[in-house]
Design a protein around this motif. Sequence first.
Motif, mmCIF file in Angstrom:
data_model
loop_
_atom_site.group_PDB
_atom_site.id
_atom_site.type_symbol
_atom_site.label_atom_id
_atom_site.label_comp_id
_atom_site.label_asym_id
_atom_site.label_seq_id
_atom_site.Cartn_x
_atom_site.Cartn_y
_atom_site.Cartn_z
ATOM 1 N N PRO A 18 -8.762 -20.734 0.022
ATOM 2 C CA PRO A 18 -9.781 -19.868 -0.586
ATOM 3 C C PRO A 18 -9.903 -18.497 0.075
ATOM 4 C CG PRO A 18 -10.644 -22.082 -0.247
ATOM 5 C CD PRO A 18 -9.296 -22.030 0.425
ATOM 6 N N VAL A 19 -9.544 -18.409 1.355
ATOM 7 C CA VAL A 19 -9.680 -17.139 2.072
ATOM 8 C C VAL A 19 -8.852 -16.031 1.407
ATOM 9 C CG1 VAL A 19 -7.810 -17.579 3.725
ATOM 10 C CG2 VAL A 19 -9.688 -16.079 4.366
ATOM 11 N N LEU A 20 -7.789 -16.393 0.702
ATOM 12 C CA LEU A 20 -6.981 -15.361 0.045
ATOM 13 C C LEU A 20 -7.768 -14.655 -1.052
ATOM 14 C CD1 LEU A 20 -3.429 -16.949 -0.075
ATOM 15 C CD2 LEU A 20 -4.413 -15.391 1.593
ATOM 16 N N GLY A 21 -8.792 -15.321 -1.566
ATOM 17 C CA GLY A 21 -9.648 -14.687 -2.566
ATOM 18 C C GLY A 21 -10.485 -13.550 -2.001
ATOM 19 N N THR A 22 -10.613 -13.479 -0.678
ATOM 20 C CA THR A 22 -11.388 -12.392 -0.068
ATOM 21 C C THR A 22 -10.549 -11.138 0.120
ATOM 22 O OG1 THR A 22 -10.890 -12.863 2.270
ATOM 23 C CG2 THR A 22 -12.702 -14.118 1.247
ATOM 24 N N ILE A 23 -9.241 -11.283 0.079
ATOM 25 C CA ILE A 23 -8.356 -10.135 0.304
ATOM 26 C C ILE A 23 -8.232 -9.373 -1.009
ATOM 27 C CG2 ILE A 23 -6.061 -9.372 1.008
ATOM 28 C CD1 ILE A 23 -5.810 -12.007 2.588
ATOM 29 N N ARG A 24 -8.856 -8.230 -1.047
ATOM 30 C CA ARG A 24 -8.797 -7.403 -2.251
ATOM 31 C C ARG A 24 -8.979 -5.951 -1.848
ATOM 32 N NH1 ARG A 24 -13.096 -10.414 -1.960
ATOM 33 N NH2 ARG A 24 -15.170 -9.517 -1.861
ATOM 34 N N PHE A 25 -7.975 -5.179 -2.156
ATOM 35 C CA PHE A 25 -8.084 -3.752 -1.876
ATOM 36 C C PHE A 25 -7.091 -2.961 -2.720
ATOM 37 C CE2 PHE A 25 -5.202 -5.548 1.333
ATOM 38 C CZ PHE A 25 -4.099 -4.707 1.259
ATOM 39 N N PRO A 26 -7.537 -1.779 -3.129
ATOM 40 C CA PRO A 26 -6.608 -0.886 -3.807
ATOM 41 C C PRO A 26 -5.810 -0.109 -2.760
ATOM 42 C CG PRO A 26 -8.769 0.100 -3.737
ATOM 43 C CD PRO A 26 -8.884 -1.259 -3.090
ATOM 44 N N HIS A 27 -4.644 0.298 -3.150
ATOM 45 C CA HIS A 27 -3.871 1.237 -2.335
ATOM 46 C C HIS A 27 -3.320 2.271 -3.298
ATOM 47 C CE1 HIS A 27 -0.267 -1.004 -3.624
ATOM 48 N NE2 HIS A 27 -0.965 -2.086 -3.334
ATOM 49 N N ARG A 28 -2.708 3.280 -2.798
ATOM 50 C CA ARG A 28 -2.275 4.386 -3.657
ATOM 51 C C ARG A 28 -1.300 3.957 -4.753
ATOM 52 N NH1 ARG A 28 -0.619 8.775 0.738
ATOM 53 N NH2 ARG A 28 0.056 6.876 1.757
ATOM 54 N N PHE A 29 -0.694 2.801 -4.603
ATOM 55 C CA PHE A 29 0.375 2.423 -5.520
ATOM 56 C C PHE A 29 0.066 1.165 -6.311
ATOM 57 C CE2 PHE A 29 1.922 4.709 -1.838
ATOM 58 C CZ PHE A 29 2.529 5.791 -2.447
ATOM 59 N N GLY A 30 -1.139 0.660 -6.217
ATOM 60 C CA GLY A 30 -1.508 -0.568 -6.920
ATOM 61 C C GLY A 30 -2.685 -1.225 -6.238
ATOM 62 N N ARG A 31 -2.659 -2.542 -6.169
ATOM 63 C CA ARG A 31 -3.727 -3.249 -5.471
ATOM 64 C C ARG A 31 -3.238 -4.618 -5.011
ATOM 65 N NH1 ARG A 31 -8.449 -3.026 -6.980
ATOM 66 N NH2 ARG A 31 -9.223 -4.985 -6.197
ATOM 67 N N VAL A 32 -3.902 -5.138 -4.019
ATOM 68 C CA VAL A 32 -3.697 -6.506 -3.555
ATOM 69 C C VAL A 32 -5.010 -7.230 -3.802
ATOM 70 C CG1 VAL A 32 -3.281 -7.982 -1.545
ATOM 71 C CG2 VAL A 32 -1.999 -5.854 -1.801
ATOM 72 N N ASP A 33 -4.919 -8.417 -4.413
ATOM 73 C CA ASP A 33 -6.120 -9.198 -4.690
ATOM 74 C C ASP A 33 -5.723 -10.657 -4.891
ATOM 75 O OD1 ASP A 33 -4.991 -9.262 -7.259
ATOM 76 O OD2 ASP A 33 -6.331 -7.731 -8.032
ATOM 77 N N SER A 34 -6.696 -11.471 -5.236
ATOM 78 C CA SER A 34 -6.415 -12.901 -5.381
ATOM 79 C C SER A 34 -5.353 -13.157 -6.447
ATOM 80 C CB SER A 34 -7.695 -13.667 -5.713
ATOM 81 O OG SER A 34 -8.249 -13.207 -6.927
ATOM 82 N N ARG A 35 -5.310 -12.342 -7.480
ATOM 83 C CA ARG A 35 -4.302 -12.493 -8.540
ATOM 84 C C ARG A 35 -2.897 -12.273 -7.975
ATOM 85 N NH1 ARG A 35 -4.659 -15.544 -11.948
ATOM 86 N NH2 ARG A 35 -2.474 -15.908 -11.980
#
Length: 195
Positions: A18-35
């Motif tokens: 579940p901790v991976l669901g907390t990782i969410r951030f945009p960056h200049r080239f896209g985003r990292v998130d639970s998806r």
Amino acid sequence: MPLDADVRAEVLRVLGQPVLGTIRFPHRFGRVDSRHFADVKAAIEDGRIAVRHDGALPWMGCYRAGSNTLVFQAVPAGHAAHACVVHECVHAGCDVRGYSWLTKGISEAIAFVAESWYAKVAYGGQVVSGHSDPATRAAEDALFVVARELAEMLFRGETPADADWDAVVRAVYTVPTYRFDLSFCGYDGIPAASR
């Protein structure tokens, strides 16, 4: 190949945390998130991304975009190894999304930030280099400091300036493994599973 199944099972277990669901951030080239992580998990489960063991690998893990393969030196066990799984799965997720414009430095910066976020939330710690070469270990440890600072900023909901991301990319290029490698990652997208 007998360890491939064990490595694959542990990678899938980490991706199910579940901790991976907390990782969410945009960056200049896209985003990292639970998806991002869910897409990698699905691609592993349906065979679009392979997971392999290679005891001769000179580092803990890597993602090979050309063959859509996550490779680990051993079955990932412990905090540092699980943080490495997160790091490598960021690369795999960028490939799933077809971020073809990412250079290795930018991709590594994004992965180091996500890995640092995971370390903070999953076990309240920080990542340190396990490299045997002292110069590489020192450069990686300095990179982890910069990546952790940016991860902390993102975790607090702040929007980093381009200069903050540039600092992480510059730190990536101080690590001998990445120095002078301005090439693109070869993320060409991983086709959706056929139904």
